[in-house]
Design an enzyme around this catalytic site. Structure first.
Site, short mmCIF file in Angstrom:
data_model
loop_
_atom_site.label_atom_id
_atom_site.label_comp_id
_atom_site.label_asym_id
_atom_site.label_seq_id
_atom_site.Cartn_x
_atom_site.Cartn_y
_atom_site.Cartn_z
N GLY A 33 0.86 -1.19 0.00
CA GLY A 33 0.00 0.00 0.00
C GLY A 33 0.89 1.24 0.00
N ARG A 58 -0.33 -0.69 -6.59
CA ARG A 58 -0.92 -1.03 -7.89
C ARG A 58 -0.59 -0.02 -8.99
NH1 ARG A 58 -7.22 -1.98 -7.62
NH2 ARG A 58 -6.89 0.03 -6.65
N ASP A 108 -0.87 1.21 17.34
CA ASP A 108 -1.72 2.26 17.87
C ASP A 108 -0.76 3.43 17.98
OD1 ASP A 108 -2.81 4.17 19.67
OD2 ASP A 108 -4.29 2.68 20.26
N HIS A 109 -0.79 4.32 17.01
CA HIS A 109 0.32 5.28 16.92
C HIS A 109 0.38 6.20 18.14
CE1 HIS A 109 -2.69 8.15 15.44
NE2 HIS A 109 -1.81 9.11 15.64
N LYS A 149 3.78 8.16 20.80
CA LYS A 149 3.95 9.59 21.11
C LYS A 149 4.80 9.74 22.36
CE LYS A 149 -0.41 11.06 19.00
NZ LYS A 149 -0.11 12.02 17.93
N ASP A 174 -12.99 4.82 15.74
CA ASP A 174 -11.78 5.43 15.20
C ASP A 174 -10.82 5.88 16.31
OD1 ASP A 174 -10.20 6.56 13.03
OD2 ASP A 174 -10.85 8.53 13.73
N HIS A 227 -7.11 4.46 20.82
CA HIS A 227 -6.24 5.46 21.46
C HIS A 227 -6.71 5.83 22.87
CE1 HIS A 227 -4.80 5.68 17.45
NE2 HIS A 227 -5.61 6.59 17.00
C1 BG6 Z 1 -6.08 8.23 13.78
C2 BG6 Z 1 -7.51 8.41 13.39
O1 BG6 Z 1 -5.87 6.97 14.36
O2 BG6 Z 1 -5.71 9.24 14.69
C3 BG6 Z 1 -7.75 9.78 12.82
O3 BG6 Z 1 -7.87 7.42 12.44
C4 BG6 Z 1 -7.26 10.84 13.77
O4 BG6 Z 1 -9.12 10.00 12.51
C5 BG6 Z 1 -5.83 10.55 14.18
O5 BG6 Z 1 -7.33 12.09 13.12
C6 BG6 Z 1 -5.37 11.50 15.25
O6 BG6 Z 1 -4.01 11.32 15.41
P1 BG6 Z 1 -3.09 12.49 15.95
O7 BG6 Z 1 -1.74 11.86 16.03
O8 BG6 Z 1 -3.19 13.60 14.94
O9 BG6 Z 1 -3.68 12.88 17.26
#
Ligand code: BG6
Length: 511
Positions: free
Chosen positions: A15, A49, A185-186, A190, A243, A248
């Site tokens: 991707g 792709r 889970d980004h 942080k 979401d 988060h």
């Molecule tokens: C993502 C969501 O996981 O986190 C988004 O899918 C959201 O909708 C984003 O905007 C927020 O991330 P951050 O790092 O900008 O707080």
């Protein structure tokens, strides 16, 4: 776990022309390269792709990195990485493509002497996760095939509910054992979220009062000014609940509420986080009605101008019932937290963008300092996650002067206010951890499972009742009911956050 250098490896981005790769992955790789943090022999196989040539794909990557703010480091190293990105044009649904991927990997492994180590980053829509890992297995690319390690990195959403998450997990573990699955889970990448455990467990003064005896409530806000951009298709199905809250926000709850782990090993930390998620008081119909608020933005105004309502966004149904805002009061049924409400709120197109955790302590008995000395403010600890990163503590102190008046004072540590102190982006840390084999900042399966168990009844209840949307204009603080959720308990949201106004962008940061 103490970080060690990442292993030499090939990163396969499936991707590679999508939004995530453009906005996050390539910029993070470029910054890591510029700081000399990538392992020797590191190469990237970029799979997508679109009919790019090697040259045109690399130019795209350069553009993406520039748009994301460049590298702040040694550009020669980054240029070198660019020559080690190979584009493979194929449709991930086409089994033939995996045979080509396999030969490309063999070539890159040989060139970079990576010892067979490969990480497969699935920067794809979730419906492809299962089929892609099956294809990887069929082509001998999964764990246990050949020397070196094979890891898979999965973006959220991990399922749409408990059942679909279980199904997806079954498909994954058939191919990759849990230790090789890195569920992103980004938020966990942080800087200040990594700091939560340090603040709690490396300081003498918080832990003794970190319980229902001393804490009045916890509030966690993750507010955004942005809308849904081009993600209408995905967001219509997800909404703010799936979401943001399922992942988060509940991760933040678990880190604030967890017991000290036995050690910093991944399994020990996960065990404590899971215990919190298992102890979440399940929501009944009645407390959903009382304690959960949903909202959807209508059109509204920001200083930059007018913005459309959610229902007018691209790929959104004209009568959409999807929530863009959630506020929720929850309880954790365990010894430490019984009776302490946790208030969560998250939403899009709100008045300000910030993520903060505020821990408010109980008021002291007013036996010494009565009203005539001023209003005693409850003590407050705020962990500021973004855009400012820092810690803020509110205490009471005597106002200087000849009277005995008491005023609140602030101890305010701002980690990223100073020019030059730029925390790495979450994805930089997370990509390195994949290469190091450290899954601590990723979500374990049980965490996902218990988070869905908590969220499912709320999603189901909301699906049964038609909301009257839109119920907040873009650019405001969300639906009126969210304020009521707090006021009713004699509390209030820290509306504008506790931090100072965001510092103006410095010329150095822009350069
Ligand atoms: C993502 C969501 O996981 O986190 C988004 O899918 C959201 O909708 C984003 O905007 C927020 O991330 P951050 O790092 O900008 O707080």
């Amino acid at each position: 776990m103490v970080s060690h250098r990442p292993d030499p490896c090939v990163l396969v981005v499936l991707g590679a022309t999508g939004d995530l790769a453009r906005k996050k992955l390539f910029p993070a790789l470029a910054r890591l390269a510029a700081r000399g943090l990538l392992p020797a022999g590191f190469t990237v196989a970029a799979v997508a792709r679109r009919p790019w040539t090697q040259e045109s794909f690399r130019q795209e990557v350069v553009r993406a990195v520039q748009e994301a703010g460049g590298t702040e480091g040694n550009d020669i190293r980054w240029q070198h990485l660019l020559t080690r990105i190979t584009y493979l044009q194929t449709d991930i649904r086409d089994p033939q493509g995996y045979a080509r991927l396999r030969s490309l990997l063999a070539e890159l492994e040989e060139r970079g002497r990576t010892g067979g180590n490969s990480a497969f980053y699935l920067a794809l829509a979730p419906e492809f996760f299962g089929p892609v890992v099956r294809n990887l297995r069929q082509h001998g690319l999964a764990s246990g095939n050949g020397p070196g390690w094979r890891r898979v990195v999965i973006e959220k959403p991990f399922g749409w509910d408990l059942e679909s998450a279980r199904q997806l997990n079954r498909e994954l573990v058939e191919v990759f054992p849990e230790r090789d699955i890195y569920r992103i889970d980004h938020y966990l990448g942080k800087e200040m979220i990594q700091n939560i455990m340090v603040i709690r467990f490396a300081n003498a003064f918080f832990e003794p009062v970190w319980n229902s005896r001393w804490i009045d409530h916890v509030q966690i806000s993750s507010l955004e000014t942005g809308g849904i951009e081009n993600r209408g298709g995905y967001y219509e199905r997800a909404g703010a609940l799936r979401d943001m809250l399922q992942n988060h926000m509940l991760q933040l709850v678990s880190m604030i509420a967890m017991e000290p782990p036995t050690s910093l090993a991944t399994a020990d930390i996960r065990e404590e986080k899971v215990k919190v998620l298992r102890s979440l008081q399940l929501l009944t119909e009645e407390n959903i009605r009382k304690n959960a608020v949903r909202g959807q933005y209508g059109e509204g105004f920001f200083p930059e101008g007018k913005v459309p309502g959610y229902r007018q966004e691209k790929a959104v149904a004209p009568h959409s019932a999807t929530e863009t805002f959630v506020a929720l009061k929850l309880h954790i049924d365990n010894f430490r937290w019984a009776g302490v409400p946790f208030y969560l709120r998250t939403g899009k197109r709100l008045a300000r963008r910030y993520t903060e955790i505020a821990v408010q302590f109980k008021a002291l008995p007013q036996v010494l300092y009565f009203k005539e000395y001023g209003e005693l403010s409850p003590n407050l600890l705020v962990i500021r996650i973004q855009p400012q990163e820092g810690v803020f503590l509110r205490l009471n102190a005597k106002r200087p002067g000849t009277d005995n008046f008491i005023v609140p004072i602030k101890l305010d540590f701002c980690q990223n206010c100073e020019i030059g102190v730029n925390s790495p982006e979450a994805y930089e840390r997370l990509l390195l951890d994949v290469m190091r084999g450290d899954p601590t900042l990723f979500t374990g399966w049980e965490e996902v499972e218990y988070a869905w168990r908590f969220v499912d009844p709320l999603a189901a209840a909301w699906a049964r009742a038609v909301p009257s949307f839109p119920n907040y204009p873009a650019g405001t603080w969300g639906p009126e009911d969210a304020g009521w959720l707090m006021r009713r308990d004699g509390r209030q949201w820290a509306e504008a956050g506790y931090g100072p106004e965001p510092p103006a962008a410095s010329p150095a940061a822009e350069a």
